[in-house]
Write a protein that holds these residues in place. Structure first.
Motif, PDB file in Angstrom:
ATOM      1  N   ASN A  67       0.825  -1.205   0.000  1.00 14.18           N
ATOM      2  CA  ASN A  67       0.000   0.000   0.000  1.00 14.18           C
ATOM      3  C   ASN A  67       0.864   1.261   0.000  1.00 14.18           C
ATOM      4  O   ASN A  67       1.998   1.264   0.502  1.00 14.18           O
ATOM      5  CB  ASN A  67      -0.908   0.033   1.238  1.00 14.18           C
ATOM      6  CG  ASN A  67      -1.911  -1.105   1.255  1.00 14.18           C
ATOM      7  OD1 ASN A  67      -2.868  -1.121   0.493  1.00 14.18           O
ATOM      8  ND2 ASN A  67      -1.673  -2.085   2.129  1.00 14.18           N
ATOM      9  N   LYS A  68       0.320   2.321  -0.556  1.00 16.92           N
ATOM     10  CA  LYS A  68       0.950   3.631  -0.528  1.00 16.92           C
ATOM     11  C   LYS A  68       0.532   4.327   0.763  1.00 16.92           C
ATOM     12  O   LYS A  68      -0.649   4.568   0.990  1.00 16.92           O
ATOM     13  CB  LYS A  68       0.514   4.453  -1.747  1.00 16.92           C
ATOM     14  CG  LYS A  68       1.202   5.802  -1.886  1.00 16.92           C
ATOM     15  CD  LYS A  68       0.722   6.495  -3.155  1.00 16.92           C
ATOM     16  CE  LYS A  68       1.404   7.849  -3.333  1.00 16.92           C
ATOM     17  NZ  LYS A  68       0.923   8.537  -4.573  1.00 16.92           N
ATOM     18  N   GLU A  69       1.506   4.661   1.622  1.00  9.66           N
ATOM     19  CA  GLU A  69       1.199   5.199   2.943  1.00  9.66           C
ATOM     20  C   GLU A  69       1.831   6.585   3.136  1.00  9.66           C
ATOM     21  O   GLU A  69       2.871   6.906   2.559  1.00  9.66           O
ATOM     22  CB  GLU A  69       1.715   4.251   4.036  1.00  9.66           C
ATOM     23  CG  GLU A  69       1.185   2.838   3.965  1.00  9.66           C
ATOM     24  CD  GLU A  69      -0.278   2.714   4.402  1.00  9.66           C
ATOM     25  OE1 GLU A  69      -0.912   3.767   4.664  1.00  9.66           O
ATOM     26  OE2 GLU A  69      -0.775   1.585   4.495  1.00  9.66           O
ATOM     27  N   ARG A  70       1.193   7.385   3.985  1.00 10.40           N
ATOM     28  CA  ARG A  70       1.718   8.712   4.288  1.00 10.40           C
ATOM     29  C   ARG A  70       3.060   8.605   5.029  1.00 10.40           C
ATOM     30  O   ARG A  70       3.248   7.715   5.868  1.00 10.40           O
ATOM     31  CB  ARG A  70       0.737   9.484   5.169  1.00 10.40           C
ATOM     32  CG  ARG A  70      -0.596   9.777   4.523  1.00 10.40           C
ATOM     33  CD  ARG A  70      -1.358  10.822   5.321  1.00 10.40           C
ATOM     34  NE  ARG A  70      -1.567  10.451   6.721  1.00 10.40           N
ATOM     35  CZ  ARG A  70      -2.068  11.280   7.639  1.00 10.40           C
ATOM     36  NH1 ARG A  70      -2.396  12.521   7.309  1.00 10.40           N
ATOM     37  NH2 ARG A  70      -2.249  10.861   8.889  1.00 10.40           N
ATOM     38  N   THR A  71       3.961   9.557   4.726  1.00  6.30           N
ATOM     39  CA  THR A  71       5.277   9.561   5.349  1.00  6.30           C
ATOM     40  C   THR A  71       5.592  10.948   5.901  1.00  6.30           C
ATOM     41  O   THR A  71       5.400  11.961   5.234  1.00  6.30           O
ATOM     42  CB  THR A  71       6.365   9.141   4.339  1.00  6.30           C
ATOM     43  OG1 THR A  71       6.103   7.805   3.904  1.00  6.30           O
ATOM     44  CG2 THR A  71       7.750   9.190   4.965  1.00  6.30           C
ATOM     45  N   SER A  72       6.076  10.969   7.138  1.00  3.13           N
ATOM     46  CA  SER A  72       6.480  12.198   7.812  1.00  3.13           C
ATOM     47  C   SER A  72       8.001  12.315   7.768  1.00  3.13           C
ATOM     48  O   SER A  72       8.715  11.355   8.077  1.00  3.13           O
ATOM     49  CB  SER A  72       5.980  12.180   9.261  1.00  3.13           C
ATOM     50  OG  SER A  72       6.403  13.331   9.958  1.00  3.13           O
ATOM     51  N   LEU A  73       8.502  13.484   7.384  1.00  5.18           N
ATOM     52  CA  LEU A  73       9.932  13.688   7.195  1.00  5.18           C
ATOM     53  C   LEU A  73      10.538  14.472   8.360  1.00  5.18           C
ATOM     54  O   LEU A  73       9.843  15.150   9.109  1.00  5.18           O
ATOM     55  CB  LEU A  73      10.191  14.430   5.886  1.00  5.18           C
ATOM     56  CG  LEU A  73       9.537  13.857   4.620  1.00  5.18           C
ATOM     57  CD1 LEU A  73       9.829  14.757   3.424  1.00  5.18           C
ATOM     58  CD2 LEU A  73      10.023  12.440   4.352  1.00  5.18           C
ATOM     59  N   ASN A  74      11.864  14.361   8.474  1.00  2.60           N
ATOM     60  CA  ASN A  74      12.659  15.223   9.370  1.00  2.60           C
ATOM     61  C   ASN A  74      12.222  15.151  10.834  1.00  2.60           C
ATOM     62  O   ASN A  74      12.047  16.176  11.506  1.00  2.60           O
ATOM     63  CB  ASN A  74      12.605  16.677   8.890  1.00  2.60           C
ATOM     64  CG  ASN A  74      13.130  16.830   7.483  1.00  2.60           C
ATOM     65  OD1 ASN A  74      14.127  16.218   7.114  1.00  2.60           O
ATOM     66  ND2 ASN A  74      12.452  17.635   6.683  1.00  2.60           N
ATOM     67  N   ASN A  75      12.062  13.942  11.331  1.00  2.00           N
ATOM     68  CA  ASN A  75      11.698  13.757  12.737  1.00  2.00           C
ATOM     69  C   ASN A  75      12.929  13.435  13.581  1.00  2.00           C
ATOM     70  O   ASN A  75      13.928  12.904  13.089  1.00  2.00           O
ATOM     71  CB  ASN A  75      10.680  12.625  12.871  1.00  2.00           C
ATOM     72  CG  ASN A  75       9.380  12.954  12.170  1.00  2.00           C
ATOM     73  OD1 ASN A  75       8.602  13.767  12.637  1.00  2.00           O
ATOM     74  ND2 ASN A  75       9.142  12.317  11.027  1.00  2.00           N
ATOM     75  N   GLN A  76      12.822  13.737  14.865  1.00  2.00           N
ATOM     76  CA  GLN A  76      13.887  13.415  15.810  1.00  2.00           C
ATOM     77  C   GLN A  76      13.416  12.280  16.717  1.00  2.00           C
ATOM     78  O   GLN A  76      12.339  12.337  17.285  1.00  2.00           O
ATOM     79  CB  GLN A  76      14.241  14.634  16.668  1.00  2.00           C
ATOM     80  CG  GLN A  76      15.376  14.377  17.653  1.00  2.00           C
ATOM     81  CD  GLN A  76      15.569  15.533  18.612  1.00  2.00           C
ATOM     82  OE1 GLN A  76      14.921  15.618  19.655  1.00  2.00           O
ATOM     83  NE2 GLN A  76      16.460  16.446  18.245  1.00  2.00           N
ATOM     84  N   VAL A  77      14.246  11.232  16.805  1.00  2.00           N
ATOM     85  CA  VAL A  77      13.954  10.091  17.670  1.00  2.00           C
ATOM     86  C   VAL A  77      15.053  10.020  18.725  1.00  2.00           C
ATOM     87  O   VAL A  77      16.245  10.079  18.399  1.00  2.00           O
ATOM     88  CB  VAL A  77      13.896   8.771  16.871  1.00  2.00           C
ATOM     89  CG1 VAL A  77      13.671   7.585  17.804  1.00  2.00           C
ATOM     90  CG2 VAL A  77      12.796   8.825  15.816  1.00  2.00           C
ATOM     91  N   THR A  78      14.651   9.900  20.012  1.00  2.00           N
ATOM     92  CA  THR A  78      15.625   9.773  21.092  1.00  2.00           C
ATOM     93  C   THR A  78      15.274   8.585  21.974  1.00  2.00           C
ATOM     94  O   THR A  78      14.102   8.303  22.233  1.00  2.00           O
ATOM     95  CB  THR A  78      15.682  11.047  21.955  1.00  2.00           C
ATOM     96  OG1 THR A  78      14.373  11.330  22.458  1.00  2.00           O
ATOM     97  CG2 THR A  78      16.183  12.226  21.160  1.00  2.00           C
ATOM     98  N   ILE A  79      16.333   7.881  22.416  1.00  2.00           N
ATOM     99  CA  ILE A  79      16.192   6.745  23.324  1.00  2.00           C
ATOM    100  C   ILE A  79      17.357   6.788  24.306  1.00  2.00           C
ATOM    101  O   ILE A  79      18.514   6.636  23.904  1.00  2.00           O
ATOM    102  CB  ILE A  79      16.218   5.392  22.579  1.00  2.00           C
ATOM    103  CG1 ILE A  79      15.166   5.327  21.484  1.00  2.00           C
ATOM    104  CG2 ILE A  79      16.039   4.236  23.546  1.00  2.00           C
ATOM    105  CD1 ILE A  79      15.314   4.115  20.566  1.00  2.00           C
ATOM    106  N   SER A  80      17.082   7.043  25.565  1.00  2.00           N
ATOM    107  CA  SER A  80      18.110   6.973  26.629  1.00  2.00           C
ATOM    108  C   SER A  80      19.394   7.725  26.271  1.00  2.00           C
ATOM    109  O   SER A  80      20.490   7.169  26.377  1.00  2.00           O
ATOM    110  CB  SER A  80      18.435   5.511  26.946  1.00  2.00           C
ATOM    111  OG  SER A  80      17.303   4.855  27.469  1.00  2.00           O
TER     112      SER A  80
END
Length: 398
Positions: free
Chosen positions: A188-201
């Motif tokens: 399927n063609k799905e929406r995509t969000s760009l330029n995100n910040q992910v942090t873990i510990s």
């Protein structure tokens, strides 16, 4: 200065100029091979073989070496020619394929990570240890996306970072692009969000793309995969419930069983042996920690040789054979696994895999720098998985 000296110096300068021009020309000269077909084949080291489509309109059309921090031998084969390139880390190699004697297809072999590879930033000292929770054989981490708290699943079988459709509004994601995603809901063609910040510990990744999907559990917000650690060494310790990120291979790896891996969309593939009807098969399987199941036999196995015909099913469901087999991973036997095998006549891009009902029996070190997997049996060696007894019980309740 004598006139003879002036002539001599002029002659030396002229010779040096001509030699320099010849060296420059030699450096700029690009190798050319021929093809009468748009189909080509790339072999990368001992284990990677992939189809390549020649396109004259892309300059350059880049193939990224599977394990770029290691030397490799790349063979680019057309219907008329073959080019062999011995790669070195951090180097790029250009050549041209002359298609049908008229179109120039510019190819580059790049022994670097792709420009969209996730880059880990941290001020912490290595090794970095992150606690995790194991729920239904899946690994969960606490983290943040754009400073919003989320529950992340670490899925080594995930080729794309995805966000639960039910979590998008809570996180406040903005969608400006689309991506094709293949999962349990199909392609399927799905929406995509760009330029995100992910942090873990204390670990941080910037410019992360998150594609929205609808097949995740309600409790989980995000799925990340091995793409977050492609230039690192990671350890998964199920005894301590701890994910560890290393810069260098730990000494304890010497106590583990060592085996090679290669990557498909950053997802590690490893070799294991299965036994069915007293016949042994050696094959490559996806190391899929995100699958809460034992295993799956894909078209990559059933479409090879006479494997499909040789599989003796317990039953057939929707064209898939339900089969019983033994598996041997890192010298450990898993008896009487019951799993399903895909019919090779039905289009199916899914790879054969082992899920975390099996894989969680091992503590893991994955050296992404060298393409090496280390496994050691842990305290979960007696944890159940879907086997023949489970199958009989399930069938009796129908």
């Amino acid at each position: 200065m004598k006139r003879s000296d002036i002539k001599y110096r002029f002659f030396k300068i002229l010779v040096m100029f001509i030699v320099g021009m010849q060296i420059s020309y030699a450096q700029q000269k690009i190798r050319t091979i021929k093809s009468a077909s748009e189909k080509a084949l790339i072999s990368d080291g001992d284990n990677v073989k992939m189809d390549w489509h020649l396109e004259a309109g892309v300059n350059p059309d880049i193939y990224y070496v599977n394990i770029p921090s290691q030397k490799s031998v790349i063979k680019f084969t057309t219907d008329q020619d073959e080019l062999i390139i011995n790669t070195q880390p951090q180097k790029k190699y250009d050549f041209v394929v002359l298609l049908n004697s008229k179109d120039s297809c510019h190819i580059q072999i790049a022994s670097v990570l792709p420009p969209d590879a996730a880059h880990l930033e941290t001020k912490n000292s290595y090794p970095i240890r992150v606690p995790f929770t194991l729920l239904n054989s899946r690994i969960y981490l606490n983290g943040q996306v754009n400073h919003k708290d989320v529950l992340l699943q670490l899925d080594m079988g995930a080729g794309t970072s995805v966000v639960n459709r039910k979590s998008s509004e809570k996180i406040g994601l903005e969608f400006s692009s689309h991506k094709m995603v293949s999962n349990t809901h199909g392609l399927n063609k799905e929406r995509t969000s760009l330029n995100n910040q992910v942090t873990i510990s204390g670990l941080q990744w910037n410019n992360i793309e998150l594609t929205e999907v609808g097949n995740m559990d309600d409790s989980e917000d995000l799925i990340i995969g091995n793409g977050f650690f492609r230039d690192k060494i990671i350890g998964i310790d199920y005894d301590k419930k701890e994910l560890t990120i290393y810069e260098n291979l730990p000494n304890k790896a010497g106590d583990y069983k060592k085996m090679p891996v290669y990557y498909v969309q950053n997802r590690p593939m490893f070799n294991a042996e299965i036994v069915h009807n007293n016949k042994k098969y050696s094959s490559w399987f996806l190391f899929d920690t995100g699958r809460d199941g034992s295993m799956l036999i894909g078209n990559d196995f059933t479409g090879s040789k006479n494997n499909w015909e040789e599989l003796n099913p317990l039953t057939v469901v929707n064209g898939r054979k339900i089969i019983r087999l033994d598996a041997f991973i890192a010298g450990v036997q898993f008896k009487d696994i019951v799993t399903n095998a895909s019919n090779p006549a039905v289009p199916n891009a899914k790879a054969s895999l082992f899920g975390n009902q099996i894989l969680k029996h091992f503590n893991v070190i994955l050296d992404n720098k060298k393409g090496t997997l280390y496994l050691k049996p842990n305290s979960l060696t007696h944890e159940p998985y879907f086997n023949y007894d489970s199958y009989l019980k399930q069938m009796s309740n129908k």
